[in-house]
Design an enzyme around this catalytic site. Sequence first.
Site, PDB file in Angstrom:
ATOM      1  N   HIS A 148       0.852  -1.189   0.000  1.00 31.90           N
ATOM      2  CA  HIS A 148       0.000   0.000   0.000  1.00 31.90           C
ATOM      3  C   HIS A 148       0.884   1.235   0.000  1.00 31.90           C
ATOM      4  CE1 HIS A 148       1.098  -0.131   4.251  1.00 31.90           C
ATOM      5  NE2 HIS A 148       0.846   1.171   4.262  1.00 31.90           N
ATOM      6  N   HIS A 168       5.127   6.463  -1.394  1.00 28.46           N
ATOM      7  CA  HIS A 168       5.968   5.288  -1.631  1.00 28.46           C
ATOM      8  C   HIS A 168       5.198   4.034  -1.236  1.00 28.46           C
ATOM      9  CE1 HIS A 168       6.513   6.250   2.650  1.00 28.46           C
ATOM     10  NE2 HIS A 168       6.669   4.941   2.802  1.00 28.46           N
TER      11      HIS A 168
END
EC number: 3.1.4.58
Length: 201
Positions: A66, A153
Amino acid sequence: MPARTIPPATRHDLFGPSTIHAETHRLFFALMPDDAARQRINRAVALLQQQYPELRARWVNPERFHATLNFLGDYPALPADVVAQARSAADSLSASGFAWTLDYAASFRGRQPPCVLRSTVVPDLLQALWQDMNKALAQVALHRHIERQFTPHVTLAYARHELPSAVPIIPISWQLRHFVLIHNVVGQGSYHVLGQWPLST
């Protein structure tokens, strides 16, 4: 509600005092990859594992890939009031979907340096989504954890060593169609999705 410090509990038994570590309930908004993007991320992981065995990393389960959008805090129990406030903030948003291309791996600094996927170009709509969510969270008094900067990220691993430099990967194009509210009991397996909100097309 501000995050509360979670002290270890102490008990006494036949063998003297022992420490029971309380559960940590973590809440955050996130972007979750679809199955195709998840598979491509996992292929990038496999190549990094082959190329950099010296990382000696603890790799993230692919089901947990995620990108954190907004962190809402750690709590000793799932706080129903914070969940309700977070839902209210998410309900107030109107944001557009977009494509995001991950094109290199890198390390963040730390005791166990995270190995992550990042993008050379951060989409304007991704930056706008983060900013708009911060404003919505402030409106419902969930502003304690608002960050001043956003470094999108996807964490792949927690390693013993850092990557020597940025490592180009085969670009992974990820179409963002929704964001989610996640509840994670730290150290206990799967994430629990408490809500999902669409991004307009």
